[in-house]
Design a protein around this motif. Structure first.
Motif, PDB file in Angstrom:
ATOM      1  N   ILE A  86      66.030  66.297  91.725  1.00  0.00           N
ATOM      2  CA  ILE A  86      65.911  67.113  90.516  1.00  0.00           C
ATOM      3  C   ILE A  86      64.565  67.841  90.457  1.00  0.00           C
ATOM      4  CG2 ILE A  86      65.682  66.994  88.000  1.00  0.00           C
ATOM      5  CD1 ILE A  86      67.871  64.860  88.034  1.00  0.00           C
ATOM      6  N   THR A  87      63.475  67.147  90.790  1.00  0.00           N
ATOM      7  CA  THR A  87      62.149  67.760  90.674  1.00  0.00           C
ATOM      8  C   THR A  87      61.766  68.556  91.920  1.00  0.00           C
ATOM      9  OG1 THR A  87      61.051  65.779  91.521  1.00  0.00           O
ATOM     10  CG2 THR A  87      61.329  65.969  89.111  1.00  0.00           C
ATOM     11  N   ALA A  88      62.565  68.441  92.980  1.00  0.00           N
ATOM     12  CA  ALA A  88      62.286  69.111  94.261  1.00  0.00           C
ATOM     13  C   ALA A  88      60.930  68.682  94.826  1.00  0.00           C
ATOM     14  CB  ALA A  88      62.377  70.631  94.120  1.00  0.00           C
ATOM     15  N   ARG A  89      60.587  67.402  94.588  1.00  0.00           N
ATOM     16  CA  ARG A  89      59.351  66.825  95.135  1.00  0.00           C
ATOM     17  C   ARG A  89      59.671  65.438  95.673  1.00  0.00           C
ATOM     18  NH1 ARG A  89      55.376  67.307  90.107  1.00  0.00           N
ATOM     19  NH2 ARG A  89      56.902  65.775  89.508  1.00  0.00           N
ATOM     20  N   GLU A  90      58.839  64.963  96.580  1.00  0.00           N
ATOM     21  CA  GLU A  90      59.022  63.609  97.104  1.00  0.00           C
ATOM     22  C   GLU A  90      58.885  62.593  95.983  1.00  0.00           C
ATOM     23  OE1 GLU A  90      56.511  62.644 100.393  1.00  0.00           O
ATOM     24  OE2 GLU A  90      57.274  64.278 101.619  1.00  0.00           O
ATOM     25  N   SER A  91      59.630  61.513  96.115  1.00  0.00           N
ATOM     26  CA  SER A  91      59.613  60.446  95.131  1.00  0.00           C
ATOM     27  C   SER A  91      59.477  59.124  95.868  1.00  0.00           C
ATOM     28  CB  SER A  91      60.921  60.482  94.325  1.00  0.00           C
ATOM     29  OG  SER A  91      61.010  59.386  93.470  1.00  0.00           O
ATOM     30  N   GLU A  92      58.822  58.158  95.237  1.00  0.00           N
ATOM     31  CA  GLU A  92      58.582  56.870  95.888  1.00  0.00           C
ATOM     32  C   GLU A  92      59.130  55.705  95.075  1.00  0.00           C
ATOM     33  OE1 GLU A  92      54.409  56.427  96.422  1.00  0.00           O
ATOM     34  OE2 GLU A  92      54.300  57.857  98.073  1.00  0.00           O
ATOM     35  N   PHE A  93      59.650  54.749  95.807  1.00  0.00           N
ATOM     36  CA  PHE A  93      59.976  53.434  95.254  1.00  0.00           C
ATOM     37  C   PHE A  93      58.954  52.494  95.879  1.00  0.00           C
ATOM     38  CE2 PHE A  93      61.955  49.274  95.791  1.00  0.00           C
ATOM     39  CZ  PHE A  93      62.352  48.989  94.501  1.00  0.00           C
ATOM     40  N   HIS A  94      58.008  52.014  95.085  1.00  0.00           N
ATOM     41  CA  HIS A  94      56.899  51.204  95.574  1.00  0.00           C
ATOM     42  C   HIS A  94      57.174  49.738  95.243  1.00  0.00           C
ATOM     43  CE1 HIS A  94      52.673  50.797  96.824  1.00  0.00           C
ATOM     44  NE2 HIS A  94      52.684  49.779  95.972  1.00  0.00           N
ATOM     45  N   LEU A  95      57.235  48.886  96.274  1.00  0.00           N
ATOM     46  CA  LEU A  95      57.551  47.465  96.095  1.00  0.00           C
ATOM     47  C   LEU A  95      56.318  46.626  96.407  1.00  0.00           C
ATOM     48  CD1 LEU A  95      60.005  45.670  95.440  1.00  0.00           C
ATOM     49  CD2 LEU A  95      60.438  45.507  97.873  1.00  0.00           C
ATOM     50  N   GLU A  96      55.947  45.750  95.479  1.00  0.00           N
ATOM     51  CA  GLU A  96      54.828  44.830  95.657  1.00  0.00           C
ATOM     52  C   GLU A  96      55.393  43.419  95.754  1.00  0.00           C
ATOM     53  OE1 GLU A  96      51.703  45.444  92.781  1.00  0.00           O
ATOM     54  OE2 GLU A  96      52.154  47.594  92.710  1.00  0.00           O
ATOM     55  N   LEU A  97      55.487  42.907  96.978  1.00  0.00           N
ATOM     56  CA  LEU A  97      56.134  41.618  97.215  1.00  0.00           C
ATOM     57  C   LEU A  97      55.358  40.461  96.589  1.00  0.00           C
ATOM     58  CD1 LEU A  97      57.053  42.195 100.969  1.00  0.00           C
ATOM     59  CD2 LEU A  97      58.489  42.572  98.967  1.00  0.00           C
ATOM     60  N   GLU A  98      54.039  40.513  96.699  1.00  0.00           N
ATOM     61  CA  GLU A  98      53.204  39.423  96.195  1.00  0.00           C
ATOM     62  C   GLU A  98      53.337  39.266  94.676  1.00  0.00           C
ATOM     63  OE1 GLU A  98      48.515  38.642  96.123  1.00  0.00           O
ATOM     64  OE2 GLU A  98      49.365  39.062  98.104  1.00  0.00           O
ATOM     65  N   LYS A  99      53.417  40.377  93.986  1.00  0.00           N
ATOM     66  CA  LYS A  99      53.539  40.356  92.520  1.00  0.00           C
ATOM     67  C   LYS A  99      54.989  40.292  92.055  1.00  0.00           C
ATOM     68  CE  LYS A  99      49.317  42.962  91.711  1.00  0.00           C
ATOM     69  NZ  LYS A  99      48.770  44.214  91.171  1.00  0.00           N
ATOM     70  N   ASN A 100      55.924  40.343  92.998  1.00  0.00           N
ATOM     71  CA  ASN A 100      57.348  40.317  92.663  1.00  0.00           C
ATOM     72  C   ASN A 100      57.692  41.447  91.697  1.00  0.00           C
ATOM     73  OD1 ASN A 100      59.388  38.750  93.749  1.00  0.00           O
ATOM     74  ND2 ASN A 100      59.728  37.654  91.847  1.00  0.00           N
ATOM     75  N   SER A 101      57.230  42.658  92.033  1.00  0.00           N
ATOM     76  CA  SER A 101      57.422  43.780  91.119  1.00  0.00           C
ATOM     77  C   SER A 101      57.607  45.077  91.900  1.00  0.00           C
ATOM     78  CB  SER A 101      56.214  43.897  90.192  1.00  0.00           C
ATOM     79  OG  SER A 101      55.038  44.108  90.949  1.00  0.00           O
ATOM     80  N   TYR A 102      57.970  46.145  91.142  1.00  0.00           N
ATOM     81  CA  TYR A 102      58.160  47.464  91.744  1.00  0.00           C
ATOM     82  C   TYR A 102      57.808  48.551  90.747  1.00  0.00           C
ATOM     83  CZ  TYR A 102      62.620  47.485  89.225  1.00  0.00           C
ATOM     84  OH  TYR A 102      63.575  47.437  88.248  1.00  0.00           O
ATOM     85  N   ARG A 103      57.561  49.741  91.268  1.00  0.00           N
ATOM     86  CA  ARG A 103      57.308  50.933  90.465  1.00  0.00           C
ATOM     87  C   ARG A 103      58.132  52.076  91.045  1.00  0.00           C
ATOM     88  NH1 ARG A 103      52.107  52.481  91.586  1.00  0.00           N
ATOM     89  NH2 ARG A 103      51.722  50.657  92.853  1.00  0.00           N
ATOM     90  N   VAL A 104      58.446  53.042  90.214  1.00  0.00           N
ATOM     91  CA  VAL A 104      59.181  54.225  90.672  1.00  0.00           C
ATOM     92  C   VAL A 104      58.423  55.483  90.249  1.00  0.00           C
ATOM     93  CG1 VAL A 104      61.459  53.126  90.655  1.00  0.00           C
ATOM     94  CG2 VAL A 104      60.635  54.245  88.605  1.00  0.00           C
ATOM     95  N   SER A 105      58.597  56.543  91.022  1.00  0.00           N
ATOM     96  CA  SER A 105      57.955  57.818  90.684  1.00  0.00           C
ATOM     97  C   SER A 105      58.455  58.312  89.342  1.00  0.00           C
ATOM     98  CB  SER A 105      58.275  58.862  91.749  1.00  0.00           C
ATOM     99  OG  SER A 105      57.642  58.537  92.949  1.00  0.00           O
ATOM    100  N   GLY A 106      57.558  58.944  88.608  1.00  0.00           N
ATOM    101  CA  GLY A 106      57.932  59.495  87.308  1.00  0.00           C
ATOM    102  C   GLY A 106      57.775  58.511  86.172  1.00  0.00           C
ATOM    103  N   LYS A 107      57.490  57.248  86.495  1.00  0.00           N
ATOM    104  CA  LYS A 107      57.297  56.223  85.465  1.00  0.00           C
ATOM    105  C   LYS A 107      56.056  55.416  85.831  1.00  0.00           C
ATOM    106  CE  LYS A 107      62.160  55.714  84.308  1.00  0.00           C
ATOM    107  NZ  LYS A 107      63.251  54.782  84.100  1.00  0.00           N
ATOM    108  N   GLN A 108      55.225  55.150  84.868  1.00  0.00           N
ATOM    109  CA  GLN A 108      53.992  54.394  85.114  1.00  0.00           C
ATOM    110  C   GLN A 108      54.207  52.879  85.004  1.00  0.00           C
ATOM    111  OE1 GLN A 108      51.152  55.743  86.197  1.00  0.00           O
ATOM    112  NE2 GLN A 108      52.318  57.641  86.260  1.00  0.00           N
ATOM    113  N   LYS A 109      55.326  52.483  84.477  1.00  0.00           N
ATOM    114  CA  LYS A 109      55.589  51.070  84.208  1.00  0.00           C
ATOM    115  C   LYS A 109      55.734  50.270  85.499  1.00  0.00           C
ATOM    116  CE  LYS A 109      58.683  48.011  81.740  1.00  0.00           C
ATOM    117  NZ  LYS A 109      59.859  47.872  80.922  1.00  0.00           N
ATOM    118  N   LEU A 110      55.209  49.055  85.494  1.00  0.00           N
ATOM    119  CA  LEU A 110      55.385  48.102  86.587  1.00  0.00           C
ATOM    120  C   LEU A 110      56.513  47.154  86.180  1.00  0.00           C
ATOM    121  CD1 LEU A 110      54.215  47.041  89.306  1.00  0.00           C
ATOM    122  CD2 LEU A 110      52.872  45.451  87.942  1.00  0.00           C
ATOM    123  N   TYR A 111      57.599  47.142  86.926  1.00  0.00           N
ATOM    124  CA  TYR A 111      58.764  46.314  86.612  1.00  0.00           C
ATOM    125  C   TYR A 111      58.648  44.980  87.348  1.00  0.00           C
ATOM    126  CZ  TYR A 111      60.684  50.682  84.880  1.00  0.00           C
ATOM    127  OH  TYR A 111      60.880  51.846  84.197  1.00  0.00           O
TER     128      TYR A 111
END
Length: 175
Positions: A86-111
């Motif tokens: 949709i944004t015509a830009r690269e997007s990332e799914f960032h996974l942090e194994l040690e913290k058992n969490s992830y982040r996605v592009s376009g959102k600042q929240k750590l899940y």
């Protein structure tokens, strides 16, 4: 005294006498209830049933948490792909194994995922950002760097695969 007079009047009443003769005894003298033995037997049966089903419910709860985590991660991966297109830009799914969490592009929240769920990431070497961190990158044409996120809890294991060519996200259970 009042109750005794009342009972005597009731016994003299012809309707009450006919009921007394049908039932064989006055209504207030019939047994109405359970013996202590019956109550103890029912209580023992209930305790045995709880002892049998309790551990199975706890084991089932871990499976439910795992399935929920799989749905969230797969949804986040799909969101990342859609965001890139949709944004015509690269997007990332960032996974942090040690913290058992992830982040996605376009959102600042750590899940954060439940502590019972363990994560593993397989991705391109260039996308490993630290000892316990990695990224799956999505491109504007829908393709991606590809990879696999594995979620485990107890004896259950789920894989979420990301196709590098199409960016398609597929989740499956390992037998």
């Amino acid at each position: 005294m009042y109750f005794i007079n009342l009972i005597e009047k009731m016994v003299q009443n012809p309707l009450f006498r006919s009921r007394l003769s049908i039932l064989g005894q006055p209504p207030w003298s019939r047994d109405r209830g359970f013996t202590i033995i019956e109550l103890i037997v029912v209580l023992v049966i209930m305790v045995m049933a709880a002892a049998i089903t309790g551990p199975n419910l706890i084991r089932g709860l871990a499976g439910v948490k795992l399935k929920s985590a799989v749905r969230y991660v797969a949804s986040a991966l799909r969101h990342s792909r859609t965001y890139a297109v949709i944004t015509a830009r690269e997007s990332e799914f960032h996974l942090e194994l040690e913290k058992n969490s992830y982040r996605v592009s376009g959102k600042q929240k750590l899940y954060r995922l439940p502590e019972a769920v363990r994560l593993k990431l397989v991705t391109a070497e260039s996308e490993i950002t630290g000892d316990e961190e990695g990224v799956i990158r999505f491109f504007p044409d829908g393709s991606s760097t590809g990879g696999r996120v594995t979620l485990e809890a107890d004896e259950h294991k789920h894989h979420i695969d990301v196709n590098w060519l199409t960016g398609q996200v597929v989740s499956r259970v390992e037998n």
